[in-house]
Motif scaffolding. Structure first.
Motif, mmCIF file in Angstrom:
data_model
loop_
_atom_site.group_PDB
_atom_site.id
_atom_site.type_symbol
_atom_site.label_atom_id
_atom_site.label_comp_id
_atom_site.label_asym_id
_atom_site.label_seq_id
_atom_site.Cartn_x
_atom_site.Cartn_y
_atom_site.Cartn_z
ATOM 1 N N UNK A 1 26.800 43.001 28.194
ATOM 2 C CA UNK A 1 26.695 41.596 27.789
ATOM 3 C C UNK A 1 26.493 40.700 29.005
ATOM 4 N N UNK A 2 27.267 40.946 30.054
ATOM 5 C CA UNK A 2 27.165 40.142 31.273
ATOM 6 C C UNK A 2 25.785 40.292 31.909
ATOM 7 N N UNK A 3 25.312 41.534 31.999
ATOM 8 C CA UNK A 3 23.997 41.766 32.604
ATOM 9 C C UNK A 3 22.904 41.067 31.793
ATOM 10 N N UNK A 4 22.975 41.190 30.467
ATOM 11 C CA UNK A 4 21.970 40.573 29.602
ATOM 12 C C UNK A 4 21.927 39.060 29.798
ATOM 13 N N UNK A 5 23.081 38.445 30.027
ATOM 14 C CA UNK A 5 23.148 36.989 30.131
ATOM 15 C C UNK A 5 23.035 36.476 31.568
ATOM 16 N N UNK A 6 22.862 37.375 32.515
ATOM 17 C CA UNK A 6 22.701 36.957 33.894
ATOM 18 C C UNK A 6 21.220 36.760 34.174
ATOM 19 N N UNK A 7 20.781 35.531 34.179
ATOM 20 C CA UNK A 7 19.369 35.217 34.375
ATOM 21 C C UNK A 7 18.985 35.288 35.844
ATOM 22 N N UNK A 8 19.854 34.818 36.698
ATOM 23 C CA UNK A 8 19.597 34.885 38.134
ATOM 24 C C UNK A 8 20.921 35.166 38.840
ATOM 25 N N UNK A 9 20.854 35.511 40.083
ATOM 26 C CA UNK A 9 22.065 35.833 40.831
ATOM 27 C C UNK A 9 22.255 34.880 41.997
ATOM 28 N N UNK A 10 23.496 34.683 42.369
ATOM 29 C CA UNK A 10 23.827 33.880 43.523
ATOM 30 C C UNK A 10 24.686 34.714 44.458
ATOM 31 N N UNK A 11 24.250 34.796 45.689
ATOM 32 C CA UNK A 11 24.927 35.638 46.664
ATOM 33 C C UNK A 11 26.411 35.301 46.782
ATOM 34 N N UNK A 12 26.722 34.011 46.722
ATOM 35 C CA UNK A 12 28.102 33.590 46.875
ATOM 36 C C UNK A 12 29.010 34.166 45.813
ATOM 37 N N UNK A 13 28.511 34.259 44.594
ATOM 38 C CA UNK A 13 29.334 34.797 43.517
ATOM 39 C C UNK A 13 29.572 36.286 43.699
ATOM 40 N N UNK A 14 28.566 37.000 44.169
ATOM 41 C CA UNK A 14 28.757 38.421 44.421
ATOM 42 C C UNK A 14 29.773 38.635 45.539
ATOM 43 N N UNK A 15 29.722 37.797 46.549
ATOM 44 C CA UNK A 15 30.678 37.897 47.652
ATOM 45 C C UNK A 15 32.096 37.695 47.130
ATOM 46 N N UNK A 16 32.277 36.701 46.250
ATOM 47 C CA UNK A 16 33.592 36.465 45.659
ATOM 48 C C UNK A 16 34.063 37.667 44.854
ATOM 49 N N UNK A 17 33.149 38.276 44.095
ATOM 50 C CA UNK A 17 33.509 39.450 43.300
ATOM 51 C C UNK A 17 33.927 40.598 44.201
ATOM 52 N N UNK A 18 33.197 40.814 45.279
ATOM 53 C CA UNK A 18 33.532 41.880 46.216
ATOM 54 C C UNK A 18 34.915 41.648 46.831
ATOM 55 N N UNK A 19 35.208 40.410 47.157
ATOM 56 C CA UNK A 19 36.511 40.090 47.738
ATOM 57 C C UNK A 19 37.635 40.371 46.746
ATOM 58 N N UNK A 20 37.399 40.043 45.487
ATOM 59 C CA UNK A 20 38.425 40.274 44.470
ATOM 60 C C UNK A 20 38.661 41.767 44.245
ATOM 61 N N UNK A 21 37.592 42.551 44.264
ATOM 62 C CA UNK A 21 37.755 44.000 44.115
ATOM 63 C C UNK A 21 38.475 44.595 45.328
ATOM 64 N N UNK A 22 38.208 44.029 46.504
ATOM 65 C CA UNK A 22 38.915 44.482 47.709
ATOM 66 C C UNK A 22 40.412 44.178 47.594
ATOM 67 N N UNK A 23 40.750 43.028 47.029
ATOM 68 C CA UNK A 23 42.162 42.681 46.860
ATOM 69 C C UNK A 23 42.844 43.619 45.870
ATOM 70 N N UNK A 24 42.096 44.101 44.881
ATOM 71 C CA UNK A 24 42.668 45.075 43.947
ATOM 72 C C UNK A 24 43.067 46.344 44.689
ATOM 73 N N UNK A 25 42.171 46.835 45.542
ATOM 74 C CA UNK A 25 42.474 48.039 46.323
ATOM 75 C C UNK A 25 43.671 47.796 47.242
ATOM 76 N N UNK A 26 43.693 46.631 47.894
ATOM 77 C CA UNK A 26 44.806 46.304 48.787
ATOM 78 C C UNK A 26 46.130 46.272 48.015
ATOM 79 N N UNK A 27 46.089 45.729 46.798
ATOM 80 C CA UNK A 27 47.309 45.660 45.983
ATOM 81 C C UNK A 27 47.785 47.057 45.597
ATOM 82 N N UNK A 28 46.854 47.924 45.264
ATOM 83 C CA UNK A 28 47.213 49.299 44.915
ATOM 84 C C UNK A 28 47.824 50.018 46.113
ATOM 85 N N UNK A 29 47.332 49.701 47.287
ATOM 86 C CA UNK A 29 47.818 50.348 48.511
ATOM 87 C C UNK A 29 49.219 49.897 48.909
ATOM 88 N N UNK A 30 49.716 48.808 48.307
ATOM 89 C CA UNK A 30 51.098 48.392 48.602
ATOM 90 C C UNK A 30 52.095 49.306 47.902
#
Length: 234
Positions: free
Chosen positions: A169-198
């Motif tokens: 659904x997300x891919x279908x509705x994503x008309x264009x991409x913005x680098x900044x949003x991908x960077x934010x997503x990557x940071x959030x996924x990194x925080x998930x890994x960091x949280x698991x490592x605690x």
């Protein structure tokens, strides 16, 4: 309608290549909007149009069903995935509960997280190449891997049923991409890994639950008719 990919017109082409090429063709038609959410994909129609066997079209559709781009009930014609606003909200609510629980178990078990780290690295590479499909494929893989790390197969199946169509659904509705949003997503996924490592199950569960809530807010903005930004990160 876009043109059929090279190789599909050769009746002697390898069956596997044909169905993969055809699946890619339908996927592009869906992502581009030429096949709209809810629109039917009639096997006979496309078999005649593309001069392919109906079985090849059916197999390609089955690939897209597994990916979440297409929905098909027993004895019913396949159609492009369509989720209502309520469907999306309910999906995220369940994701928050299930993935939060996954984080709690994974943090408790202190499992090896190298696969999650590699998947995050692959997401970065896809973002660097501006490859939206590859990015979301790895993003989906990240969340399913988190569930797999619990060792609970039923949990993996339950989460897969929820998030596969949601990611499509997300891919279908994503008309264009913005680098900044991908960077934010990557940071959030990194925080998930960091949280698991605690190895703190309460903290890991809370962080993942909150992160899924953030993804839900981003998706809500993405599909809002008044939104000027059609891009989001799951």
């Amino acid at each position: 309608m876009g043109s059929a990919p090279i190789g599909m017109r050769n009746s002697q082409a390898d069956l596997l290549l044909v169905k993969d090429n055809l699946a890619a063709y339908f996927r592009q038609e869906i992502v581009s909007g030429r096949l709209a959410p809810g629109e039917k994909i009639v096997e006979v129609k496309y078999a005649k149009l593309l001069k392919l066997s109906q079985s090849s079209v059916r197999e390609a559709i089955n690939i897209l069903v597994a990916e979440g781009f297409v929905q098909k009930g027993p004895g019913r014609t396949a159609q492009v995935t369509r989720l209502t606003e309520e469907d999306v909200n309910h999906s995220y609510e369940l994701r928050a509960v299930l993935e939060g629980y996954c984080a709690r178990i994974v943090a408790q078990k202190k499992v090896d997280l190298s696969e999650l780290e590699q998947t995050l690295s692959d997401m970065r590479s896809a973002a660097d190449c501006n490859n939206i499909n590859a990015f979301y494929e790895r993003d989906l893989q990240f969340h399913l891997l988190l569930a797999e790390k619990t060792g609970n197969g039923m949990l993996v199946q339950a989460l897969r049923r929820i998030i596969v169509p949601l990611f499509a659904f997300v891919v279908i509705h994503t008309v264009r991409t913005q680098k900044g949003q991908w960077v934010q997503s990557l940071e959030r996924h990194k925080r998930i890994i960091d949280a698991l490592n605690t190895h703190d199950p309460v903290f890991a569960e809370r962080l993942v639950t909150q992160t899924i809530g953030t993804f839900q807010d981003q998706t809500r903005v993405m599909v809002s008719p008044s939104s000027s930004n059609p891009s989001a990160t799951e």
